[in-house]
Design an enzyme around this catalytic site. Structure first.
Site, PDB file in Angstrom:
ATOM      1  N   SER A  83       9.323  33.789  -9.156  1.00 35.33           N
ATOM      2  CA  SER A  83      10.206  32.756  -8.623  1.00 35.33           C
ATOM      3  C   SER A  83       9.976  32.576  -7.117  1.00 35.33           C
ATOM      4  O   SER A  83       8.860  32.353  -6.695  1.00 35.33           O
ATOM      5  CB  SER A  83      11.665  33.109  -8.960  1.00 35.33           C
ATOM      6  OG  SER A  83      12.498  31.991  -8.859  1.00 35.33           O
ATOM      7  N   ASP A 143      11.730  30.376 -15.423  1.00 40.77           N
ATOM      8  CA  ASP A 143      11.766  31.404 -14.384  1.00 40.77           C
ATOM      9  C   ASP A 143      11.363  32.785 -14.929  1.00 40.77           C
ATOM     10  O   ASP A 143      11.850  33.220 -15.971  1.00 40.77           O
ATOM     11  CB  ASP A 143      13.192  31.474 -13.812  1.00 40.77           C
ATOM     12  CG  ASP A 143      13.250  32.184 -12.473  1.00 40.77           C
ATOM     13  OD1 ASP A 143      12.866  33.360 -12.412  1.00 40.77           O
ATOM     14  OD2 ASP A 143      13.681  31.554 -11.492  1.00 40.77           O
TER      15      ASP A 143
END
Length: 277
Positions: free
Chosen positions: A54, A162
Site C-alpha cells: 500500500s 490492498d
C-alpha cells in the site's frame, strides 16, 4: 604468494551485507516512513532490496527510483489535495492515482535501479499476490486499492486489492529476494481498541466491512514480524490513515524520524556486518 596463502585469502573474503527495507501499509501514516528514511540518509544507511504494501509500496518505489526524503515531501506538497479528495469516494477508480504516480515512477519493474516488489490481494481468492513485473504505477495502485473506497485494479487478469489484507509488512518477501537482514516499519503498531471508539465509528466500521470483498488473514502482520530483524514501531496512535492535514503529516514525519533515530545504533551495527563468500 604461496598456494596455501592464496587459498586462505580466497576463502576468507567477505562481501557486503545486503540490507532489505520492508515498508508497511497505513495510508497517510506513510509520512512516518519518509521521516525514517531521513534518519537513514543522515547515517548513510542504504538498502539493497525494497518491498512494500500500500503506502509502503509507494514510498518504497520512490526510494528505489532514487528520490530522497526531501524529494518525497516535495512531491506530497505539490499534490492538489482538493482534486485528490474529490476522487476519494466509494468504489472510486484509481486511474487518477496511477496517472499521478507515473509522473514520478514511470516504466516497469525491470527499469528500477534496485530489486523492488509490492504486495496485493486477489479479490476472487483472497490470496496474496506478489508483484515484481509489469508497470510499476499500476502495481502500486493495486497494492493500495482498499475497498470499499476504491474499486479493484486489474493486473494480469486478476482483480487486486490492498495488500494489507494478506501481508501488511512484507519483510519475508525481502528475505526471499536476497536480503541478509531486513529493517521493517509497522505503521499500525499502536491502534485504537474497538472499545475506545465511539458508537458511530463502530457502526460505520461494521457497515464498511459488509462491503469489503476481501478479509484480513490471521498472519497478515505476524509474518512481517517473524521475518524482520529490526521492526520499527512509530507510535501513531493519535492518527488515522486519512489524516492529511499539514499539522498531522508533519507530526507523523517527526514520529517516524524519531523512531528510526532511537534504534540507529542497532541499525548501524546490523548494516556494518559482512558475510563470508
Amino acid at each position: 604468494m604461496g598456494f596455501i596463502s592464496f587459498v586462505k585469502n580466497t576463502f576468507s573474503r567477505k562481501r557486503k551485507f545486503k540490507l532489505g527495507l520492508a515498508l508497511g501499509s497505513g495510508g497517510a501514516k506513510g509520512l512516518a516512513h519518509i521521516g525514517a528514511l531521513k534518519a537513514f540518509e543522515e547515517e548513510g544507511i542504504k538498502f539493497s532490496f525494497v518491498t512494500g504494501t500500500s503506502i509502503g509500496g509507494i514510498v518504497g518505489a520512490l526510494y528505489t527510483k532514487g528520490y530522497t526524503s526531501a524529494d518525497m515531501t516535495g512531491i506530497i506538497e505539490s499534490l492538489n489535495r482538493k482534486e485528490f479528495a474529490r476522487n476519494l469516494r466509494p468504489f472510486a477508480d484509481l486511474a487518477f492515482a496511477e496517472e499521478y504516480l507515473k509522473e514520478y515512477i514511470e516504466g516497469d519493474f525491470a527499469s528500477l535501479p534496485l530489486p523492488f516488489a509490492v504486495w496485493a490481494t486477489d479479490g476472487e481468492t483472497n490470496d496474496g499476490v506478489l508483484l515484481r513485473e509489469g508497470n510499476v504505477a499500476r502495481a502500486l495502485t493495486a497494492s493500495a486499492a482498499i475497498p470499499p473506497f476504491f474499486r479493484s485494479v486489474e493486473v494480469n487478469g486478476k482483480r487486486l486489492y490492498d495488500g494489507a489484507f494478506t501481508n501488511a509488512i512484507p519483510a519475508d518477501i525481502c528475505k526471499e529476494m536476497g536480503a541478509d537482514a531486513v529493517i521493517a516499519i509497522d505503521l499500525s503498531a499502536y491502534m485504537r481498541p474497538e472499545e475506545e471508539k465511539g458508537m458511530f465509528s463502530r457502526l460505520i466500521g461494521s457497515a464498511v466491512g459488509a462491503f469489503v470483498p476481501v478479509k484480513t488473514l490471521g498472519n497478515a502482520k505476524s509474518r512481517g514480524y517473524d521475518a524482520a530483524d529490526i521492526m520499527l514501531r512509530p507510535n501513531l496512535y493519535d492518527f488515522k490513515a486519512t489524516d492529511v492535514s499539514r499539522e498531522a503529516m508533519d507530526k507523523m514525519y517527526e514520529i517516524g524520524y524519531a523512531e528510526a533515530r532511537a534504534h540507529m545504533d542497532e541499525i548501524k551495527a546490523l548494516a556494518a556486518q559482512t558475510v563470508k563468500k
